[in-house]
Scaffold this motif. Sequence first.
Motif, PDB file in Angstrom:
ATOM      1  N   ALA A   1       0.824  -1.208   0.000  1.00 53.19           N
ATOM      2  CA  ALA A   1       0.000   0.000   0.000  1.00 53.19           C
ATOM      3  C   ALA A   1       0.859   1.259   0.000  1.00 53.19           C
ATOM      4  CB  ALA A   1      -0.930  -0.006   1.212  1.00 53.19           C
ATOM      5  N   GLU A   2       1.917   1.245   0.759  1.00 54.21           N
ATOM      6  CA  GLU A   2       2.755   2.435   0.940  1.00 54.21           C
ATOM      7  C   GLU A   2       3.538   2.784  -0.319  1.00 54.21           C
ATOM      8  OE1 GLU A   2       4.073   5.537   3.568  1.00 54.21           O
ATOM      9  OE2 GLU A   2       2.552   3.985   3.874  1.00 54.21           O
ATOM     10  N   PHE A   3       4.056   1.765  -1.029  1.00 53.87           N
ATOM     11  CA  PHE A   3       5.006   2.011  -2.110  1.00 53.87           C
ATOM     12  C   PHE A   3       4.509   1.555  -3.478  1.00 53.87           C
ATOM     13  CE2 PHE A   3       7.755   1.092   1.717  1.00 53.87           C
ATOM     14  CZ  PHE A   3       8.044   2.424   1.992  1.00 53.87           C
ATOM     15  N   CYS A   4       3.203   1.404  -3.651  1.00 53.23           N
ATOM     16  CA  CYS A   4       2.715   0.990  -4.962  1.00 53.23           C
ATOM     17  C   CYS A   4       3.189   1.964  -6.036  1.00 53.23           C
ATOM     18  CB  CYS A   4       1.190   0.862  -4.969  1.00 53.23           C
ATOM     19  SG  CYS A   4       0.272   2.338  -4.483  1.00 53.23           S
ATOM     20  N   PHE A   5       3.558   1.412  -7.190  1.00 50.10           N
ATOM     21  CA  PHE A   5       4.051   2.137  -8.375  1.00 50.10           C
ATOM     22  C   PHE A   5       5.466   2.675  -8.207  1.00 50.10           C
ATOM     23  CE2 PHE A   5      -0.532   3.496  -7.804  1.00 50.10           C
ATOM     24  CZ  PHE A   5      -1.040   2.328  -8.332  1.00 50.10           C
ATOM     25  N   GLU A   6       6.171   2.267  -7.160  1.00 51.84           N
ATOM     26  CA  GLU A   6       7.541   2.752  -6.944  1.00 51.84           C
ATOM     27  C   GLU A   6       8.583   1.697  -7.277  1.00 51.84           C
ATOM     28  OE1 GLU A   6       8.109   5.082  -3.341  1.00 51.84           O
ATOM     29  OE2 GLU A   6       5.938   5.345  -3.187  1.00 51.84           O
ATOM     30  N   ASN A   7       8.148   0.637  -7.970  1.00 54.34           N
ATOM     31  CA  ASN A   7       9.054  -0.400  -8.480  1.00 54.34           C
ATOM     32  C   ASN A   7       9.732  -1.209  -7.368  1.00 54.34           C
ATOM     33  OD1 ASN A   7       8.375   0.797 -10.927  1.00 54.34           O
ATOM     34  ND2 ASN A   7      10.293   1.902 -11.115  1.00 54.34           N
ATOM     35  N   LEU A   8       9.051  -1.358  -6.226  1.00 55.01           N
ATOM     36  CA  LEU A   8       9.630  -2.075  -5.094  1.00 55.01           C
ATOM     37  C   LEU A   8       9.004  -3.454  -4.872  1.00 55.01           C
ATOM     38  CD1 LEU A   8       9.933   0.743  -2.373  1.00 55.01           C
ATOM     39  CD2 LEU A   8      11.608   0.043  -4.091  1.00 55.01           C
ATOM     40  N   ARG A   9       7.745  -3.634  -5.270  1.00 52.58           N
ATOM     41  CA  ARG A   9       7.028  -4.835  -4.837  1.00 52.58           C
ATOM     42  C   ARG A   9       7.626  -6.124  -5.403  1.00 52.58           C
ATOM     43  NH1 ARG A   9       3.025  -7.014  -2.091  1.00 52.58           N
ATOM     44  NH2 ARG A   9       1.661  -8.602  -2.992  1.00 52.58           N
ATOM     45  N   TRP A  10       8.025  -6.137  -6.662  1.00 46.86           N
ATOM     46  CA  TRP A  10       8.570  -7.377  -7.214  1.00 46.86           C
ATOM     47  C   TRP A  10       9.795  -7.834  -6.426  1.00 46.86           C
ATOM     48  CZ3 TRP A  10       7.785 -11.711  -9.326  1.00 46.86           C
ATOM     49  CH2 TRP A  10       8.835 -12.470  -9.869  1.00 46.86           C
ATOM     50  N   PHE A  11      10.690  -6.925  -6.166  1.00 47.15           N
ATOM     51  CA  PHE A  11      11.888  -7.283  -5.409  1.00 47.15           C
ATOM     52  C   PHE A  11      11.530  -7.729  -3.988  1.00 47.15           C
ATOM     53  CE2 PHE A  11      14.223  -4.106  -8.289  1.00 47.15           C
ATOM     54  CZ  PHE A  11      14.618  -5.094  -9.165  1.00 47.15           C
ATOM     55  N   ASP A  12      10.515  -7.097  -3.390  1.00 49.19           N
ATOM     56  CA  ASP A  12      10.067  -7.518  -2.052  1.00 49.19           C
ATOM     57  C   ASP A  12       9.529  -8.946  -2.081  1.00 49.19           C
ATOM     58  OD1 ASP A  12      10.755  -5.221  -0.694  1.00 49.19           O
ATOM     59  OD2 ASP A  12       8.742  -4.369  -0.690  1.00 49.19           O
ATOM     60  N   LEU A  13       8.731  -9.262  -3.086  1.00 49.10           N
ATOM     61  CA  LEU A  13       8.146 -10.601  -3.173  1.00 49.10           C
ATOM     62  C   LEU A  13       9.205 -11.669  -3.388  1.00 49.10           C
ATOM     63  CD1 LEU A  13       4.957  -9.916  -5.345  1.00 49.10           C
ATOM     64  CD2 LEU A  13       5.034 -10.471  -2.904  1.00 49.10           C
ATOM     65  N   VAL A  14      10.254 -11.338  -4.141  1.00 51.83           N
ATOM     66  CA  VAL A  14      11.313 -12.320  -4.390  1.00 51.83           C
ATOM     67  C   VAL A  14      12.151 -12.546  -3.135  1.00 51.83           C
ATOM     68  CG1 VAL A  14      13.449 -12.763  -5.667  1.00 51.83           C
ATOM     69  CG2 VAL A  14      11.422 -11.918  -6.867  1.00 51.83           C
ATOM     70  N   ARG A  15      12.566 -11.479  -2.486  1.00 52.37           N
ATOM     71  CA  ARG A  15      13.452 -11.655  -1.320  1.00 52.37           C
ATOM     72  C   ARG A  15      12.758 -12.379  -0.175  1.00 52.37           C
ATOM     73  NH1 ARG A  15      12.571  -8.053   2.831  1.00 52.37           N
ATOM     74  NH2 ARG A  15      11.407  -6.141   2.351  1.00 52.37           N
ATOM     75  N   THR A  16      11.426 -12.231  -0.071  1.00 51.84           N
ATOM     76  CA  THR A  16      10.673 -12.950   0.963  1.00 51.84           C
ATOM     77  C   THR A  16      10.234 -14.330   0.486  1.00 51.84           C
ATOM     78  OG1 THR A  16       8.616 -11.888   0.252  1.00 51.84           O
ATOM     79  CG2 THR A  16       9.848 -10.827   2.039  1.00 51.84           C
ATOM     80  N   ASP A  17      10.603 -14.667  -0.744  1.00 48.70           N
ATOM     81  CA  ASP A  17      10.241 -15.955  -1.355  1.00 48.70           C
ATOM     82  C   ASP A  17       8.728 -16.150  -1.412  1.00 48.70           C
ATOM     83  OD1 ASP A  17      10.691 -18.341  -2.637  1.00 48.70           O
ATOM     84  OD2 ASP A  17      11.116 -19.476  -0.809  1.00 48.70           O
ATOM     85  N   ARG A  18       8.019 -15.056  -1.633  1.00 46.18           N
ATOM     86  CA  ARG A  18       6.567 -15.108  -1.744  1.00 46.18           C
ATOM     87  C   ARG A  18       6.095 -14.945  -3.191  1.00 46.18           C
ATOM     88  NH1 ARG A  18       2.233 -15.670   0.675  1.00 46.18           N
ATOM     89  NH2 ARG A  18       1.496 -13.505   0.673  1.00 46.18           N
ATOM     90  N   ALA A  19       7.013 -14.626  -4.096  1.00 43.44           N
ATOM     91  CA  ALA A  19       6.623 -14.306  -5.462  1.00 43.44           C
ATOM     92  C   ALA A  19       5.939 -15.476  -6.163  1.00 43.44           C
ATOM     93  CB  ALA A  19       7.845 -13.854  -6.262  1.00 43.44           C
ATOM     94  N   LEU A  20       6.430 -16.680  -5.947  1.00 43.08           N
ATOM     95  CA  LEU A  20       5.859 -17.847  -6.628  1.00 43.08           C
ATOM     96  C   LEU A  20       4.395 -18.034  -6.251  1.00 43.08           C
ATOM     97  CD1 LEU A  20       6.796 -20.145  -8.545  1.00 43.08           C
ATOM     98  CD2 LEU A  20       7.148 -21.544  -6.498  1.00 43.08           C
ATOM     99  N   ASP A  21       4.111 -18.036  -4.965  1.00 41.94           N
ATOM    100  CA  ASP A  21       2.738 -18.246  -4.499  1.00 41.94           C
ATOM    101  C   ASP A  21       1.832 -17.072  -4.862  1.00 41.94           C
ATOM    102  OD1 ASP A  21       3.506 -20.660  -3.412  1.00 41.94           O
ATOM    103  OD2 ASP A  21       3.787 -19.863  -1.391  1.00 41.94           O
ATOM    104  N   VAL A  22       2.319 -15.852  -4.638  1.00 41.84           N
ATOM    105  CA  VAL A  22       1.488 -14.669  -4.880  1.00 41.84           C
ATOM    106  C   VAL A  22       1.153 -14.529  -6.356  1.00 41.84           C
ATOM    107  CG1 VAL A  22       1.504 -12.141  -4.869  1.00 41.84           C
ATOM    108  CG2 VAL A  22       2.244 -13.398  -2.844  1.00 41.84           C
ATOM    109  N   MET A  23       2.151 -14.674  -7.227  1.00 41.46           N
ATOM    110  CA  MET A  23       1.902 -14.448  -8.645  1.00 41.46           C
ATOM    111  C   MET A  23       1.143 -15.605  -9.282  1.00 41.46           C
ATOM    112  SD  MET A  23       2.753 -11.437  -9.107  1.00 41.46           S
ATOM    113  CE  MET A  23       2.375 -11.443 -10.860  1.00 41.46           C
TER     114      MET A  23
END
Length: 492
Positions: free
Chosen positions: A430-452
């Motif tokens: 919510a805080e950083f939408c459109f600031e190009n941060l979320r993809w990197f956040d999802l990968v480093r937390t290993d949540r990208a696979l499940d979320v996407m």
Amino acid sequence: MKTVHLIFTLLIGLASGCQQLDLVPISQKSVEGFYKTETHINQAVLGCYNGLRNAWVTSQTSYMLTEARTDNTFQGTAYDDGPINRFDVTPTLPSLATAWNLYYNNINRSNRILEAVGTIDMAADKRKQYEGEAKFARALFYFDLVRLFGGVPKVTTSLSIDESYKLTRASIEEIYDLIVSDLTEAANLLPATYDNANKGRATKWAAKGYLGKVYVFRSGYPLKKAEWTKAKDAFEEVIKSGEFEFFDNYDNIYSHQFEGGKQQVFSLLFKTGASGQGNPFPTRNASNDVAPVPVAQGGLPFGGSPFNLFLSNDLLNSFEPGDKRKTSAIRESWLHKSGQAITTLPTSQKYQNGPVTVANDWDIDWIALGYTDVLMMYAESLNEIGYSASGEAFQILNNVRKRAGLAPKTAADVPDQASFRLWMEKERRAEFCFENLRWFDLVRTDRALDVMKAFLTQYNLGGNVKSRDQYLFPIPQSVRDVTPAITQNPGY
């Protein structure tokens, strides 16, 4: 020009300087006869800042490889962000080569500065500053490369064409070690502040802030080095410096009126009406059909762009009722060129304020590292060191929620460390939408696979998300073609 020059340009063009340094844009210059005086070094350093602007804001790849990769958007298929969003990427995708070339061209510039700065007569403090700025920029270029492509060639000196043909990939850990080394040295070399004439240059606090961020990423996937205490210590220095401030009003963070303020640890400066030195972000993220009228009338001066992000319903529905960040960041109703009110195609409205003279030329700075980001990563580090419902980490996130107009969370809502992680993920989205941060956040937390996978399943595309190998983009085909050795090491 030979293809190899697209990989590591040996004759570089020094791009224009930044707004805060009041220099006339520098035309294309060859390496011959350059890097000979302090003025040359300063101009080359300004080129590094311009390179960061290109990488993070001006280039279309800045959002295509990051924001468009996430559940915040669902993109059309006309441009590269379509296959990126749908996890249907091949090595021939043009944006991959564009990004690769951009980063290595700028790494080459940083290397040239570092090779030359010690050979030129200048004051010791200026030499330290320029060296620190070059290492700061090189670290940030590599920080993006390693998160986008994994292990990449580690280039710290100028290369001949023959040498560039033979490059292989270093491991992810080796690249991260270089980044940590560069940022650590930059923090020791850079001044804490600048005068107004040099405002916008990297400070020691910017280097410290990014160093903490790098430790956060090294602590996550794939290295999992658990360097949370190192991250905490770096962020703590920034927080205790007294140079920064948590703004009480979310809108003010992105307001032209407050740009350059204490909510920004490091920003990239833009200026309208200065030979293409304006910020394209506000225009690019508005619909191509928005009426070319003032924002107050429902439109956008000079209209929008066909490259705009198409926001997902998933993002819209992720905001809690009453969250001020949604109304600040997202325009849910806008005026069409035809005069019709559009309410079914929301767009980003971050940064859509300040002077603008032509399309894609706004006088609004881009926050590369915000103070809120530092505080939230600090809170994340504290939670990873040890969960506490009564500690500072809870207080920081609840302060973020209070500013957003939301009720505080308690131990009943967030009972353990794992719950805090998911809370942090939600607040950062919510805080950083459109600031190009979320993809990197999802990968480093290993949540990208499940979320996407869950996100794309809504569009019958969940099968495109197959494995963690897709956390990284493939090495561009143009690079593979001229440097065959680069594919022999997977880079992990």
